[in-house]
Design a protein around this motif. Structure first.
Motif, PDB file in Angstrom:
ATOM      1  N   ALA A   1       0.819  -1.181  -0.032  1.00 34.67           N
ATOM      2  CA  ALA A   1       0.032   0.083  -0.140  1.00 34.67           C
ATOM      3  C   ALA A   1       0.902   1.180  -0.094  1.00 34.67           C
ATOM      4  O   ALA A   1       0.699   2.234  -0.640  1.00 34.67           O
ATOM      5  N   ARG A   2       1.951   1.400   0.821  1.00 31.87           N
ATOM      6  CA  ARG A   2       3.050   2.330   0.855  1.00 31.87           C
ATOM      7  C   ARG A   2       3.544   2.540  -0.355  1.00 31.87           C
ATOM      8  O   ARG A   2       3.840   3.416  -1.050  1.00 31.87           O
ATOM      9  N   TYR A   3       4.354   1.521  -0.836  1.00 35.39           N
ATOM     10  CA  TYR A   3       5.424   1.462  -2.099  1.00 35.39           C
ATOM     11  C   TYR A   3       4.386   1.981  -3.197  1.00 35.39           C
ATOM     12  O   TYR A   3       4.951   2.747  -3.860  1.00 35.39           O
ATOM     13  N   PHE A   4       3.435   1.551  -3.361  1.00 38.00           N
ATOM     14  CA  PHE A   4       2.457   1.768  -4.732  1.00 38.00           C
ATOM     15  C   PHE A   4       1.512   2.812  -4.385  1.00 38.00           C
ATOM     16  O   PHE A   4       0.701   3.088  -5.361  1.00 38.00           O
TER      17      PHE A   4
ATOM     18  N   VAL B   1      11.700  -2.768   8.754  1.00 36.52           N
ATOM     19  CA  VAL B   1      12.027  -1.450   7.930  1.00 36.52           C
ATOM     20  C   VAL B   1      10.374  -0.885   8.016  1.00 36.52           C
ATOM     21  O   VAL B   1      10.330   0.270   8.327  1.00 36.52           O
ATOM     22  N   CYS B   2       9.647  -1.099   6.982  1.00 33.34           N
ATOM     23  CA  CYS B   2       8.238  -0.677   6.664  1.00 33.34           C
ATOM     24  C   CYS B   2       7.134  -1.120   7.880  1.00 33.34           C
ATOM     25  O   CYS B   2       6.168  -1.610   7.689  1.00 33.34           O
TER      26      CYS B   2
ATOM     27  N   LEU C   1      13.980   1.181  -0.583  1.00 32.04           N
ATOM     28  CA  LEU C   1      12.771   1.334  -1.701  1.00 32.04           C
ATOM     29  C   LEU C   1      12.286   2.783  -1.401  1.00 32.04           C
ATOM     30  O   LEU C   1      11.428   3.229  -2.509  1.00 32.04           O
ATOM     31  N   SER C   2      12.740   3.659  -0.785  1.00 31.48           N
ATOM     32  CA  SER C   2      12.180   4.851  -0.491  1.00 31.48           C
ATOM     33  C   SER C   2      12.249   5.951  -1.963  1.00 31.48           C
ATOM     34  O   SER C   2      11.313   6.589  -2.003  1.00 31.48           O
ATOM     35  N   THR C   3      13.284   5.519  -2.670  1.00 31.88           N
ATOM     36  CA  THR C   3      13.381   6.543  -3.815  1.00 31.88           C
ATOM     37  C   THR C   3      12.276   6.119  -4.858  1.00 31.88           C
ATOM     38  O   THR C   3      11.727   7.007  -5.553  1.00 31.88           O
ATOM     39  N   GLN C   4      11.547   4.984  -4.850  1.00 23.29           N
ATOM     40  CA  GLN C   4      10.411   4.558  -5.679  1.00 23.29           C
ATOM     41  C   GLN C   4       9.140   4.447  -4.801  1.00 23.29           C
ATOM     42  O   GLN C   4       8.080   4.218  -5.390  1.00 23.29           O
ATOM     43  N   CYS C   5       9.327   4.739  -3.457  1.00 24.85           N
ATOM     44  CA  CYS C   5       8.005   4.653  -2.593  1.00 24.85           C
ATOM     45  C   CYS C   5       7.022   5.825  -2.772  1.00 24.85           C
ATOM     46  O   CYS C   5       7.432   6.737  -2.443  1.00 24.85           O
TER      47      CYS C   5
ATOM     48  N   VAL D   1       3.212   8.159   4.129  1.00 23.09           N
ATOM     49  CA  VAL D   1       3.433   6.993   4.679  1.00 23.09           C
ATOM     50  C   VAL D   1       2.714   6.494   6.024  1.00 23.09           C
ATOM     51  O   VAL D   1       2.182   5.501   6.182  1.00 23.09           O
ATOM     52  N   GLU D   2       2.389   7.552   6.920  1.00 19.02           N
ATOM     53  CA  GLU D   2       1.725   7.265   7.876  1.00 19.02           C
ATOM     54  C   GLU D   2       0.220   7.012   7.938  1.00 19.02           C
ATOM     55  O   GLU D   2      -0.452   6.483   8.856  1.00 19.02           O
TER      56      GLU D   2
END
Length: 361
Positions: free
Chosen positions: A149-152, A194-195, A207-211, A219-220
DNA sequence: AATGCGGGGCA
DNA sequence: TGCCCAGCATT
């Protein structure tokens, strides 16, 4: 489904796993399907730290599925005591006996046959199939919902049919089918380390550069859920009726909380009542007709917060006079035998605090 | 599709 | 307190 960054996600998740991930657990890398299954049942809706000692104890007590299948219900429930969601224990036993009888003790080898076992749903079947046999099934658990849910940047609530379908489809597309065990372990470890739900480690996340959530400051807020549960209050009054160092208990059978655990004589009231009101209540007269006793005392309220209800329990100790009557549905057991029965947390807390077995008898 | 099912840890 | 946790079965 067209989404950006899928290849990046899988590739870098696996790199994180092999180069950075140091998480260690007793069942990690395990290939014995029985042990994997046992760990997965214990860990359903349960934190790793909480389930860990239970896993160790179960493996020691029941080294193989046949050991577990042969054990008595009450003994297995005693091992499960305190872990919660007790239907997991009943289903686990049923599955163990199915494997022992129908499969001659050999764990089933296909996703569908694993899924057919009692207490095994889509998540657990995928976990066993991939970890034990390398089958290409992606796990979808709370960690996976959160990471994806966060990454995409997915805003579909996870607790809906549409959400489950969408996340499951995406998870299957992301899975590295040549190393499904490593991939599934990696995404769950990543979600735990991590997540995380609170205070995710975005600053050190590979992965944050593509998150999408990170890039848009959401994120929250992710993942989303819709349902808010109504919490009901219940007032339990337990009568501890003692005759000559023996006390009445029974096993809870009805379709309610704590099924298969034991309890004292329960008088549930729709609202709080005093000791006098309790002894004058209709429930009391029905449960203890004509019993003669001396009141030892009423305990302070013990509050237990469950997912859907708040249990407020008080314990009224009565010392019976004369001969112990036979009470329908209850058995009279010596105080020294109470350790042989599984009780809900509320009751074990009371027993420990009151030192029932040490002073009152 | 909605609901019920434990217990513990954390901010 | 509210939220979440290697979910599942039932209705």
């Amino acid at each position: 489904m067209k989404r950006a960054g899928k290849a990046f996600f899988t590739e870098n998740l696996l790199i994180w796993n092999s180069e950075i991930n140091t998480r260690n657990m007793p069942w990690k890398g395990e290939k014995d399907p029985y042990r994997i299954w046992l760990s997965e049942i214990i860990l359903q809706q349960t934190r790793v730290e909480q389930g860990w000692p239970y896993y160790e104890r179960f493996i020691k007590a029941y080294p193989t599925v046949n050991h577990l299948a042969r054990a008595s219900d009450d003994e297995v429930f005693r091992h499960w005591q305190g872990l919660g969601y007790y239907n997991r224990c009943r289903n686990m036993l049923a599955a163990a006996r199915t494997i022992s009888k129908d499969y001659q003790g050999q764990f089933p080898h296909t996703y569908e046959s694993i899924l057919a076992l009692k207490g095994v749903g889509a998540y657990t079947a995928a976990a066993i199939a991939s970890f034990a046999y390398g089958l290409p099934h992606a796990v979808v658990d709370g960690n996976v919902y959160r990471v994806l849910a966060r990454y995409f940047g997915i805003q579909t609530p996870t607790d809906t049919t549409e959400g489950k379908k969408e996340f499951t489809l995406l998870a299957g597309e992301l899975l590295d089918k040549t190393q499904s065990a490593a991939y599934n372990q990696a995404i769950m470890d990543f979600g735990a380390v991590v997540c995380k739900p609170q205070q995710p480690a975005c600053s050190s996340c590979p992965l944050s550069t593509q998150c999408l959530a990170y890039q848009t400051g959401r994120v929250e807020q992710l993942p989303l859920k819709t349902k808010k549960i109504m919490i009901r209050q219940r007032f339990f009054y337990y009568i501890i009726l003692i005759y000559n160092k023996q006390v009445y208990i029974r096993k809870r059978k009805e379709k309610d909380i704590w099924q298969n655990l034991h309890e004292f004589i329960l008088l549930e009231q729709p609202c709080p009542v005093t000791q006098a009101e309790l002894l004058a209540s209709e429930g009391y007269r029905a449960a203890l007709p004509g019993v003669s006793f001396k009141v030892e005392g009423l305990s302070a309220p013990y509050k237990q917060q469950l997912t859907h209800q708040t249990i407020i329990a008080q314990f009224l100790t009565l010392r019976g006079k004369g001969r112990a009557p036979a009470l329908e549905g209850y058995q009279l057991v010596p105080q020294s035998m109470l350790n042989d029965y599984a009780f809900p947390k509320t009751i074990t807390s009371y027993l420990e605090k009151s030192a029932l077995g040490l002073t009152l008898f």
